[in-house]
Enzyme design. Sequence first.
Site, PDB file in Angstrom:
ATOM      1  N   ASP A 319       0.862  -1.177   0.000  1.00 23.63           N
ATOM      2  CA  ASP A 319       0.000   0.000   0.000  1.00 23.63           C
ATOM      3  C   ASP A 319       0.905   1.237   0.000  1.00 23.63           C
ATOM      4  O   ASP A 319       2.132   1.153   0.116  1.00 23.63           O
ATOM      5  CB  ASP A 319      -0.974  -0.013   1.197  1.00 23.63           C
TER       6      ASP A 319
HETATM    7  C1  BGC Z   1      -4.997   3.262   0.053  1.00 21.23           C
HETATM    8  C2  BGC Z   1      -5.137   2.209  -1.018  1.00 21.23           C
HETATM    9  C3  BGC Z   1      -4.979   2.827  -2.370  1.00 21.23           C
HETATM   10  C4  BGC Z   1      -3.644   3.530  -2.440  1.00 21.23           C
HETATM   11  C5  BGC Z   1      -3.363   4.149  -3.796  1.00 21.23           C
HETATM   12  C6  BGC Z   1      -3.749   4.094  -0.134  1.00 21.23           C
HETATM   13  O1  BGC Z   1      -3.726   5.177   0.730  1.00 21.23           O
HETATM   14  O2  BGC Z   1      -4.977   2.635   1.311  1.00 21.23           O
HETATM   15  O3  BGC Z   1      -6.374   1.557  -0.891  1.00 21.23           O
HETATM   16  O4  BGC Z   1      -5.086   1.854  -3.367  1.00 21.23           O
HETATM   17  O5  BGC Z   1      -3.622   4.547  -1.457  1.00 21.23           O
HETATM   18  O6  BGC Z   1      -4.150   5.228  -4.050  1.00 21.23           O
END
Ligand code: BGC
Length: 796
Positions: A319
């Site tokens: 993530d």
């Molecule tokens: C979120 C993810 C997301 C990623 C990219 C993160 O802050 O937890 O779910 O896919 O950002 O945008």
Amino acid sequence: MSFSVPCVIPLYSLPKATRSKWTKIPTHAIVCCVFFALLNFAVRAQAQVTAPPASGIADPGLDKRVESILQQMTIEEKVGQLVQYSAGQPTGPGTGRTDYADMIARGQIGSLFNVIDPHEINKYQKIAMEKARLHIPIVFGLDVIHGFKTEFPIPLGLASTWDPSLVERASRVAAMEASADGIRWTFSPMVDIARDARWGRMAEGAGEDPFLGSAMAAAYVRGYQGSRLDAPDSIAACAKHYVGYGAAEGGRDYNSTEISEHTLRQYYLPPFHAAVEAGTASLMSAFNSLNGVPSTANPFTLKQILRNEWGFRGLVVSDWNAVGELIPHGIAADGATAARKAFLAGVDMDMVSSLYHDHLQQIVNSGQATPAELDDAVRHVLRVKLALGLFEHPFVDEAGVTKAFYHPENIALAQSAAERSFVLLRNENGPGGKPVLPLATGAENIAVIGPLGEDSSYPNGVPQGSGPRVSLMAALSQRVGKGHVFRFKGSGVLDGSDDDLVAAVEGAQKADIAILALGETPEMSGEAASRAYLGLPGRQQQLLEAIVKTGKPVVLILFSGRPLTVPWAFEHVPAVIAAWLPGIAGGPALARTLFGEANPSGKLVVSWPRTVGQEPLYYNHLNTGRPAGNTDLTRPPNDITERYLSRYIDEENTPQFPFGYGGSYTSFRYGGTRISTQHLSAAALNGGLAPAGGGAATMIAEADVTNTGSRAGEEVVQLYIQLDGTSVAEPVRALKGFKTVSIAPGETKKVAFELKPEAFAIWNARNEFSVEAAKLKVWISPDSARGTPAEAEILP
Ligand code: BGC
């Protein structure tokens, strides 16, 4: 039973520091084989998934091509494939570079995301394909969560339809639109089990149940990836956030989680396994720590379960900056250690932290990770790129992009998805002695009151969506004529003025009916949107009470990314609809529902709390040693027979509305649950022979459901079981089947379910999936709280 997963667990390949109790393995290889095989069959079938298409990441035809590319790569180019940056908004920790073009030319980037302009996408891709030595395409990603341009209801709403085929069609539309724009990878579906409405990301998932969650997870993957992943209109799915993210303590986003292996295996992992079985190209490792080990550095979940037990061949991306966050988590003193721990645990691609770019070469060169481990991670990335057909079709047709957006049939699908996502929570009699809904089609004057009646942003949080949204106000004006609909804001979502409130009260007094559009803005749910209070924000409660006081019939439409605790409304407002955040066609869908052209059939996928103090709240809880049942609050808690129970002294244990609950404009009567046998055999269910005592290896359960009302309706019929006497305590009820049936007025339909071995398999006290001897109850019921069970026994 097939032994389709490798059953050798290379514990020795895990770093010593991470060998916790989590990484202990059963000592007997045979036991191990049996339990993984069982686990495999159990969870796959539980998820009702079909085999992934042969053209996906599991395609053995890809191996040769992967190896031939790998052979030509330098260590720098290999590391480059594992590096991902956000080249658009938002910026934040780990971003801020401006030299993506140069890096791509040097083979230092494998993926970019948040680039939405197709021209930009082609610009970067041209560098990869023409300037970089090996011409390996970039894979462009994005959070395409509930539609790309054509916005569907939020996933919590989509799940409330209990219709995986609808979810599959919705995600197919998202894939077609996103791929036309050049996006070939979505960071979706979010398959985290969510048991706590304080956690804002509940909005992004399918709720609290692993059986329903698994069906939805597989449906999203099938929809995104289509029948061929290499078709130009397919996109790679990414099941996230692996794993346990939804169990954040206190419902506070990013908070730590403590989940026993039993709970992890039975509740939190199944939707991920279903996504893997459906062929998901990727998974995202989560932010949270799980029993002290951050999920982005957890070899037990990332290697042992995901790779060794499930045989996953796709790619794991961290993530956002989750590799960098290993430092504040407290398991890495510096960036190099963070990169090493994440990499060795099994995270292939580093989203935005840049720590793989900065340190991975050195980590391999110094022998802290082996070249073979590096090759493996690169293989996972190349497999996905090859499976997507990116090498053959790296560019997007800029001229054709917008042609893919907002097709009328897709907007119609979004509208029908919205209609089917609404949950009718309450529909009591109004002044005429008849239920308030549906509204009469006469020329009543309607007052549309509340901050969300006209807000065109209510449907979504999708940054790229800018299409023809129709608000509730606009849809009602179209429906009954402008002269009959009057708009009063009443208050803001978070604020309000006395003047607005007074104007709304006066407006309601002049109207025949007041429709209140209250709730949360899209920003109040989703990521980083945990709430400690779950009531109506701002002055909306005050507005609601003032309008109800006028004595006019009131319909309350709640817009939210979670259940809201509004007990006053459930006592005083005759009609309440949970509309979630319904997407591009939310307005027309609501208008059709209010006037009865659409009959609500959505059912709750999360238990609706009475008060925030009940959270976490979920129907499939354990009984405890002192079950309170439905505590009678009129009996004082200082009465000793009532006090020493697992209960609150100031609130009922039961939810306001249980999981699975949802009303209709018609009514259904359930006949008793009939089962084909009173005796099952655990031995036979486990794949062996029934002992002399006998017992069947499968069960059919059925019930008659009658439409007792005067209009046709759809009913989501649910099947639950309870096991009693097992080695590990099992929940008071567990969903094991659901079916939607359309029933004409007066008609009775027989609804039958086949319960296969996997319905009865539990993660037992010996840490294996198996069926155990137990007493069994089976309910076919309209929700998780009603019905009388049929009783049977699972013999040894
Ligand atoms: C979120 C993810 C997301 C990623 C990219 C993160 O802050 O937890 O779910 O896919 O950002 O945008």
